[in-house]
Write an enzyme that holds these catalytic residues in place. Structure first.
Site, PDB file in Angstrom:
ATOM      1  N   ARG A  62       2.457 -30.504  -9.425  1.00 40.27           N
ATOM      2  CA  ARG A  62       1.805 -31.603 -10.165  1.00 40.27           C
ATOM      3  C   ARG A  62       2.836 -32.527 -10.816  1.00 40.27           C
ATOM      4  O   ARG A  62       2.657 -33.741 -10.862  1.00 40.27           O
ATOM      5  CB  ARG A  62       0.850 -31.024 -11.218  1.00 40.27           C
ATOM      6  CG  ARG A  62      -0.270 -30.225 -10.583  1.00 40.27           C
ATOM      7  CD  ARG A  62      -1.178 -29.603 -11.605  1.00 40.27           C
ATOM      8  NE  ARG A  62      -2.059 -30.600 -12.216  1.00 40.27           N
ATOM      9  CZ  ARG A  62      -3.015 -30.302 -13.077  1.00 40.27           C
ATOM     10  NH1 ARG A  62      -3.223 -29.050 -13.446  1.00 40.27           N
ATOM     11  NH2 ARG A  62      -3.771 -31.248 -13.586  1.00 40.27           N
ATOM     12  N   HIS A 114      -4.830 -32.725 -24.569  1.00 46.84           N
ATOM     13  CA  HIS A 114      -4.638 -31.587 -23.659  1.00 46.84           C
ATOM     14  C   HIS A 114      -3.161 -31.357 -23.317  1.00 46.84           C
ATOM     15  O   HIS A 114      -2.857 -30.630 -22.376  1.00 46.84           O
ATOM     16  CB  HIS A 114      -5.448 -31.787 -22.370  1.00 46.84           C
ATOM     17  CG  HIS A 114      -6.929 -31.644 -22.583  1.00 46.84           C
ATOM     18  ND1 HIS A 114      -7.866 -31.987 -21.639  1.00 46.84           N
ATOM     19  CD2 HIS A 114      -7.638 -31.215 -23.661  1.00 46.84           C
ATOM     20  CE1 HIS A 114      -9.082 -31.758 -22.113  1.00 46.84           C
ATOM     21  NE2 HIS A 114      -8.971 -31.295 -23.334  1.00 46.84           N
ATOM     22  N   GLY A 119     -13.357 -43.749 -18.066  1.00 41.60           N
ATOM     23  CA  GLY A 119     -13.096 -42.802 -16.978  1.00 41.60           C
ATOM     24  C   GLY A 119     -13.251 -41.351 -17.361  1.00 41.60           C
ATOM     25  O   GLY A 119     -12.504 -40.502 -16.890  1.00 41.60           O
ATOM     26  N   THR A 120     -14.205 -41.073 -18.222  1.00 41.19           N
ATOM     27  CA  THR A 120     -14.452 -39.670 -18.532  1.00 41.19           C
ATOM     28  C   THR A 120     -15.933 -39.374 -18.396  1.00 41.19           C
ATOM     29  O   THR A 120     -16.775 -40.192 -18.736  1.00 41.19           O
ATOM     30  CB  THR A 120     -13.912 -39.245 -19.911  1.00 41.19           C
ATOM     31  OG1 THR A 120     -14.388 -37.940 -20.215  1.00 41.19           O
ATOM     32  CG2 THR A 120     -14.304 -40.194 -21.007  1.00 41.19           C
ATOM     33  N   MET A 178     -17.329 -45.004 -13.428  1.00 38.17           N
ATOM     34  CA  MET A 178     -17.871 -45.184 -12.074  1.00 38.17           C
ATOM     35  C   MET A 178     -19.340 -44.803 -11.997  1.00 38.17           C
ATOM     36  O   MET A 178     -20.027 -45.170 -11.064  1.00 38.17           O
ATOM     37  CB  MET A 178     -17.098 -44.302 -11.083  1.00 38.17           C
ATOM     38  CG  MET A 178     -15.670 -44.716 -10.861  1.00 38.17           C
ATOM     39  SD  MET A 178     -15.552 -46.269 -10.002  1.00 38.17           S
ATOM     40  CE  MET A 178     -15.957 -45.746  -8.330  1.00 38.17           C
ATOM     41  N   GLU A 179     -19.779 -44.011 -12.943  1.00 44.97           N
ATOM     42  CA  GLU A 179     -21.176 -43.576 -12.908  1.00 44.97           C
ATOM     43  C   GLU A 179     -21.688 -43.395 -14.324  1.00 44.97           C
ATOM     44  O   GLU A 179     -20.898 -43.336 -15.269  1.00 44.97           O
ATOM     45  CB  GLU A 179     -21.312 -42.265 -12.134  1.00 44.97           C
ATOM     46  CG  GLU A 179     -20.526 -41.144 -12.741  1.00 44.97           C
ATOM     47  CD  GLU A 179     -19.848 -40.255 -11.682  1.00 44.97           C
ATOM     48  OE1 GLU A 179     -19.319 -39.219 -12.072  1.00 44.97           O
ATOM     49  OE2 GLU A 179     -19.855 -40.621 -10.497  1.00 44.97           O
TER      50      GLU A 179
END
Ligand SMILES: [Zn+2]
Length: 326
Positions: free
Chosen positions: A101, A154, A245-246, A272-273
């Protein structure tokens, strides 16, 4: 038995009906707006803006999340490897995953959403206004875009913590240790490198040499209380909140924006949704945040074109008065 079934079914039906009615009512009452001009007016008057960002912002830079459909590293998803148990069972495998990553991030760049946020912070700071990012992302793309005021709830892929002495440090080495060079391939057919623990990343504090782990918050771990306290202070005092974006399903971040909305402060969602929290927000802007965010955060006509130091006190007074009026 039949009666019980019937009663049960009737109860469920009536509960379902009540729920549908409530949802309909809620929809009619609280459909979020996508009126950009209305958002921009509130944005132009805001003095303290909290921007909560999640995986969707990173996804637009091509950063893999290893979650959801198709989200695998070898045979595993993040929730199977990003745990203290997985690390204690197989530190070599977990380090291979994080090494991959970290290396992937060398090929990714901030996208227009990261850049719009960074430019907005820089511009508004010259006007005595603050922008604070509260991010769930661990990839440091906000830093790389130029943002300064960031709370990484995080943690970061590029921080390590010693399992023995607890020392935390930034670490951008590539590879992070010699034994991981060329390891970490995501293909499911790849065998584990099975690196002996003494060759995994080790602490460089004098006399320690403890095993390092990525300083990220793993599943089942609690968030850093200092960072959480600072995030709560920002959320308690902001006069505008953006959720970018969460999916608003990962706690505690999922609580943040609804808490702000409950205090009567405008919240704008860029996603996006629709999310489980969408109906609680004043605005919802649908689509990739790299497309929706830049026009939302660009310089407003009411902002001074040149925000030199001379303007600062005047702007502060003007903004304060506009907040008091609302
Ligand atoms: Zn140590």
């Amino acid at each position: 038995m039949i009666l019980r079934q019937f009663t049960c079914r009737a109860l469920i039906t009536s509960q379902l009906y009540a729920r549908i009615k409530r949802q309909q009512h809620f929809k009619e009452m609280a459909q979020p707006s996508s009126d950009l001009a209305a958002f921009r007016k509130i944005f132009s008057e805001a003095n303290s803006i909290a921007i909560i960002t999640g995986a969707g912002v990173s996804a637009e830079s091509g950063v893999p999340t290893f979650r959801g459909e198709g989200g695998y590293w070898r045979k595993w998803q993040a929730q199977q490897l990003a745990t203290p148990e997985a690390f204690s069972r197989n530190p070599s495998r977990v380090w291979e995953f994080y090494h991959y990553r970290r290396e992937v991030m060398r090929t990714k760049d901030p996208n227009p959403a990261h850049l719009a946020i960074a430019k907005c912070e820089e511009r508004l700071s010259k006007q005595g206004r603050t922008v604070t990012i509260i991010t769930q992302n661990i990839d440091e793309l906000h830093h790389r875009a130029g943002s300064k005021n960031i709370l990484e709830i995080h943690g970061s892929l590029f921080q390590t913590r010693c399992m023995s002495c607890g020392h935390e440090a930034a670490n951008y080495k590539s590879p992070i240790c010699a034994a991981l060079e060329g390891k970490g391939a995501p293909d499911p057919k790849t065998d584990d490198a099975e690196i002996p623990v003494q060759y995994l990343p080790r602490c460089e504090q004098t006399g320690c040499h403890g095993l390092l782990r990525p300083a990220v918050v793993w599943f089942g771990e609690t968030l850093d209380s200092d960072i959480l306290t600072r995030a709560e202070q920002v959320l308690d005092s902001c006069d505008l909140c953006l959720v970018v974006g969460t999916s608003s399903v990962v706690y505690p971040a999922a609580m943040f924006a609804p808490q702000v909305a409950a205090r009567g402060v405008p919240v704008a969602e860029f996603n996006m949704e629709n999310t489980p929290a969408t109906q609680r927000f004043k605005f919802h802007f649908h689509g990739p945040c790299g497309t929706t965010l830049p026009p939302a955060l660009e310089c407003h006509e009411s902002e001074p074109s040149n925000t030199g130091g001379l303007y600062l006190p005047i702007i502060r007074v003007l903004n304060m008065s506009s907040v008091e009026k609302n």
